[in-house]
Design an enzyme around this catalytic site. Structure first.
Site, PDB file in Angstrom:
ATOM      1  NE  ARG A   1       6.024  -0.222   9.942  1.00 20.61           N
ATOM      2  CZ  ARG A   1       4.757  -0.430   9.313  1.00 20.61           C
ATOM      3  NH1 ARG A   1       4.678   0.227   8.254  1.00 20.61           N
ATOM      4  NH2 ARG A   1       3.675  -1.199   9.876  1.00 20.61           N
TER       5      ARG A   1
ATOM      6  NE  ARG B   1      -4.904  -1.622   9.895  1.00 21.76           N
ATOM      7  CZ  ARG B   1      -3.722  -1.044   9.281  1.00 21.76           C
ATOM      8  NH1 ARG B   1      -3.781   0.088   8.603  1.00 21.76           N
ATOM      9  NH2 ARG B   1      -2.569  -1.403   9.955  1.00 21.76           N
TER      10      ARG B   1
ATOM     11  NE  ARG C   1       7.778  -2.024   6.316  1.00 18.77           N
ATOM     12  CZ  ARG C   1       6.574  -2.263   6.618  1.00 18.77           C
ATOM     13  NH1 ARG C   1       5.667  -1.683   5.534  1.00 18.77           N
ATOM     14  NH2 ARG C   1       5.910  -2.615   7.566  1.00 18.77           N
TER      15      ARG C   1
ATOM     16  CE  LYS D   1      -2.004  -1.120   3.821  1.00 17.54           C
ATOM     17  NZ  LYS D   1      -1.326  -2.309   4.270  1.00 17.54           N
TER      18      LYS D   1
ATOM     19  NE  ARG E   1       2.048  -5.009  11.322  1.00 20.70           N
ATOM     20  CZ  ARG E   1       3.343  -4.710  10.335  1.00 20.70           C
ATOM     21  NH1 ARG E   1       4.206  -5.170  10.813  1.00 20.70           N
ATOM     22  NH2 ARG E   1       3.241  -4.312   9.260  1.00 20.70           N
TER      23      ARG E   1
HETATM   24  P1  AP5 Z   1       4.755  -1.553   1.857  1.00 18.90           P
HETATM   25  O1  AP5 Z   1       4.538  -0.880   0.701  1.00 18.90           O
HETATM   26  O2  AP5 Z   1       5.458  -0.914   3.163  1.00 18.90           O
HETATM   27  O3  AP5 Z   1       3.535  -2.373   2.424  1.00 18.90           O
HETATM   28  P2  AP5 Z   1       2.283  -1.801   3.247  1.00 18.90           P
HETATM   29  O4  AP5 Z   1       1.022  -2.629   2.584  1.00 18.90           O
HETATM   30  O5  AP5 Z   1       2.274  -0.302   3.286  1.00 18.90           O
HETATM   31  O6  AP5 Z   1       2.343  -2.473   4.611  1.00 18.90           O
HETATM   32  P3  AP5 Z   1       2.500  -1.904   6.183  1.00 18.90           P
HETATM   33  O7  AP5 Z   1       3.129  -3.071   6.949  1.00 18.90           O
HETATM   34  O8  AP5 Z   1       2.753  -0.528   6.061  1.00 18.90           O
HETATM   35  O9  AP5 Z   1       0.782  -2.139   6.493  1.00 18.90           O
HETATM   36  P4  AP5 Z   1       0.189  -2.010   7.945  1.00 18.90           P
HETATM   37  O10 AP5 Z   1      -0.985  -1.964   7.397  1.00 18.90           O
HETATM   38  O11 AP5 Z   1       0.483  -3.413   8.598  1.00 18.90           O
HETATM   39  O12 AP5 Z   1       0.910  -0.930   8.571  1.00 18.90           O
HETATM   40  P5  AP5 Z   1       0.350   0.613   8.903  1.00 18.90           P
HETATM   41  O13 AP5 Z   1       1.512   1.448   8.887  1.00 18.90           O
HETATM   42  O14 AP5 Z   1      -0.860   1.063   8.185  1.00 18.90           O
HETATM   43  O15 AP5 Z   1       5.685  -2.998   1.508  1.00 18.90           O
HETATM   44  C1  AP5 Z   1       6.249  -3.800   2.501  1.00 18.90           C
HETATM   45  C2  AP5 Z   1       7.532  -4.209   1.993  1.00 18.90           C
HETATM   46  O16 AP5 Z   1       7.448  -5.005   0.779  1.00 18.90           O
HETATM   47  C3  AP5 Z   1       8.633  -3.116   1.672  1.00 18.90           C
HETATM   48  O17 AP5 Z   1       9.979  -3.409   2.037  1.00 18.90           O
HETATM   49  C4  AP5 Z   1       8.469  -2.901   0.097  1.00 18.90           C
HETATM   50  O18 AP5 Z   1       9.631  -2.414  -0.583  1.00 18.90           O
HETATM   51  C5  AP5 Z   1       8.173  -4.442  -0.400  1.00 18.90           C
HETATM   52  N1  AP5 Z   1       7.401  -4.352  -1.632  1.00 18.90           N
HETATM   53  C6  AP5 Z   1       6.205  -3.524  -1.905  1.00 18.90           C
HETATM   54  N2  AP5 Z   1       5.841  -4.084  -3.043  1.00 18.90           N
HETATM   55  C7  AP5 Z   1       6.574  -5.075  -3.455  1.00 18.90           C
HETATM   56  C8  AP5 Z   1       6.485  -6.099  -4.653  1.00 18.90           C
HETATM   57  N3  AP5 Z   1       5.717  -5.728  -5.555  1.00 18.90           N
HETATM   58  N4  AP5 Z   1       7.273  -7.037  -4.663  1.00 18.90           N
HETATM   59  C9  AP5 Z   1       8.503  -7.214  -3.674  1.00 18.90           C
HETATM   60  N5  AP5 Z   1       8.389  -6.491  -2.611  1.00 18.90           N
HETATM   61  C10 AP5 Z   1       7.543  -5.533  -2.525  1.00 18.90           C
HETATM   62  O19 AP5 Z   1      -0.301   0.201  10.604  1.00 18.90           O
HETATM   63  C11 AP5 Z   1       0.776  -0.056  11.594  1.00 18.90           C
HETATM   64  C12 AP5 Z   1       0.016   0.104  12.873  1.00 18.90           C
HETATM   65  O20 AP5 Z   1      -0.627   1.360  13.249  1.00 18.90           O
HETATM   66  C13 AP5 Z   1      -1.104  -0.884  13.046  1.00 18.90           C
HETATM   67  O21 AP5 Z   1      -0.613  -2.317  13.149  1.00 18.90           O
HETATM   68  C14 AP5 Z   1      -1.975  -0.283  14.181  1.00 18.90           C
HETATM   69  O22 AP5 Z   1      -1.532  -0.436  15.316  1.00 18.90           O
HETATM   70  C15 AP5 Z   1      -1.794   1.285  14.004  1.00 18.90           C
HETATM   71  N6  AP5 Z   1      -2.742   1.851  12.893  1.00 18.90           N
HETATM   72  C16 AP5 Z   1      -2.548   2.177  11.626  1.00 18.90           C
HETATM   73  N7  AP5 Z   1      -3.840   2.450  10.954  1.00 18.90           N
HETATM   74  C17 AP5 Z   1      -4.782   2.243  11.843  1.00 18.90           C
HETATM   75  C18 AP5 Z   1      -6.157   2.714  11.708  1.00 18.90           C
HETATM   76  N8  AP5 Z   1      -6.734   2.875  10.663  1.00 18.90           N
HETATM   77  N9  AP5 Z   1      -6.943   2.054  12.934  1.00 18.90           N
HETATM   78  C19 AP5 Z   1      -6.327   1.433  13.988  1.00 18.90           C
HETATM   79  N10 AP5 Z   1      -5.036   1.370  14.101  1.00 18.90           N
HETATM   80  C20 AP5 Z   1      -4.375   1.722  13.001  1.00 18.90           C
HETATM   81 MG    MG Z   2       2.326   1.083   4.621  1.00 25.77          MG
END
Ligand code: AP5
Ligand code: MG
Length: 215
Positions: A160, A88, A127, A13, A171
Site C-alpha cells: 500500500r 474514525r 503488509r 481489522k 496515521r
Molecule cells: P490488517 O488486517 O491489514 O490491519 P488493519 O487494522 O486493517 O490496518 P489498516 O492499515 O488497514 O488500517 P488503517 O485504519 O490505517 O487503514 P484504512 O484502510 O482504514 O493487518 C496489517 C498487517 O498485519 C497485515 O500484513 C496482516 O497480515 C498482519 N497481521 C494481522 N493480524 C496479525 C496477527 N495477529 N499477527 C501478526 N500479523 C498480523 O485507511 C486508510 C486511509 O484511508 C486513512 O489513512 C484515511 O486517509 C482514509 N480513510 C479510511 N477510512 C476513513 C474514514 N472513516 N474517514 C476518513 N478517512 C478515512
Molecule cells: Mg484495513
C-alpha cells in the site's frame, strides 16, 4: 449484526473482518478499501481522497459519511454488516448513530482490537495485499510461499502507498488524536467489547467469536 471494528492502523481489522464475513455471512464495509478502489479507478472521489491518504490524514467527513450511507442502504446489508475503519472520529460516530437510530437499526457492538504500538510498524511495513483477491500477507509474520505472488490465486501482491514509515507515523498520530477517543464514546453507549489483537490470527478470531456469540 451491525458491528464496528475499532483499532489502530495494523491492529488486524481487515484481517479479522475477512474471517467474520465467512462466519456470519455479512459484508465488510471498509472505507479504506472503497477509497483505495476510487483512487485506483481515477474517479473524482479518488482524486480528492488521494491527497489526504498519501499524507496519512483523514479524508473529509462529508465524503466518507456519504459513502457509508449509500453502502449500508444496499440489500446485502439488511442482515447486518462490519464497519471497518469507520467511524474514525466523534463527528462520524455521532452522524452515523443519528442516521441509524432514525432508521431504528442501531449498532449492536463496537469491538476494539487492541495491539501494543511497538508491533504496528512491522505489521504495516511488512503488509502485502493481492491485487486480485485482496488476500493479505505479511513478509515477517505470514509470508506467501513465493515472494510477490498470492498463494490463493497466483496474482501479484502489492504494498500500500501509505505503508511507508513516515506516513505510518502520521496515521498512528491521527489514530491517537481522533479515533482512539471512540473507545470511550462506545463504552459510554454500553456497546464496547475489547479483544487483545496480539498472538495468532486464528486465536484472536476465536476470542472475537466468543465475544460476539455472547451478545
Ligand atoms: P490488517 O488486517 O491489514 O490491519 P488493519 O487494522 O486493517 O490496518 P489498516 O492499515 O488497514 O488500517 P488503517 O485504519 O490505517 O487503514 P484504512 O484502510 O482504514 O493487518 C496489517 C498487517 O498485519 C497485515 O500484513 C496482516 O497480515 C498482519 N497481521 C494481522 N493480524 C496479525 C496477527 N495477529 N499477527 C501478526 N500479523 C498480523 O485507511 C486508510 C486511509 O484511508 C486513512 O489513512 C484515511 O486517509 C482514509 N480513510 C479510511 N477510512 C476513513 C474514514 N472513516 N474517514 C476518513 N478517512 C478515512
Ligand atoms: Mg484495513
Amino acid at each position: 449484526m451491525r458491528l464496528v471494528l475499532l483499532g489502530a492502523p495494523g491492529a488486524g481489522k481487515g484481517t479479522q473482518a475477512k474471517k467474520l464475513i465467512e462466519k456470519y455471512g455479512i459484508p465488510q464495509i471498509s472505507t479504506g478499501d472503497i477509497l483505495r478502489k476510487a483512487v485506483a479507478d481515477g474517479t473524482p472521489l479518488g482524486k480528492e481522497a488521494k491527497s489526504y491518504m498519501d499524507k496519512g490524514e483523514l479524508v473529509p467527513d462529508t465524503v466518507v459519511i456519504g459513502l457509508v450511507k449509500d453502502r449500508i442502504a444496499q440489500d446485502d446489508c439488511k442482515k447486518g454488516y462490519i464497519l471497518d475503519g469507520f467511524p474514525r472520529n466523534t463527528s462520524q460516530a455521532e452522524t452515523i448513530d443519528k442516521v441509524l437510530s432514525e432508521m431504528n437499526v442501531p449498532l449492536d457492538v463496537a469491538l476494539s482490537v487492541d495491539v501494543d504500538k511497538n508491533y504496528l510498524m512491522k505489521r504495516l511495513t511488512g503488509r502485502r495485499t493481492c491485487r486480485a483477491c485482496q488476500h493479505m500477507y505479511n513478509v515477517f509474520f505470514s509470508p506467501p510461499k513465493t515472494e510477490g505472488v498470492c498463494d490463493k490465486c497466483g496474482s501479484e501482491l502489492y504494498q500500500r502507498e501509505d505503508d511507508k514509515e513516515e506516513t505510518i507515523k502520521k496515521r498512528l498520530d491521527v489514530y491517537e488524536a481522533q479515533t482512539a477517543p471512540l473507545i470511550e464514546y462506545y463504552s459510554g453507549k454500553n456497546i464496547l467489547k475489547s479483544v487483545k489483537g496480539e498472538g495468532s490470527i486464528e486465536d484472536i478470531f476465536k476470542e472475537i467469536c466468543a465475544l460476539l456469540n455472547a451478545i
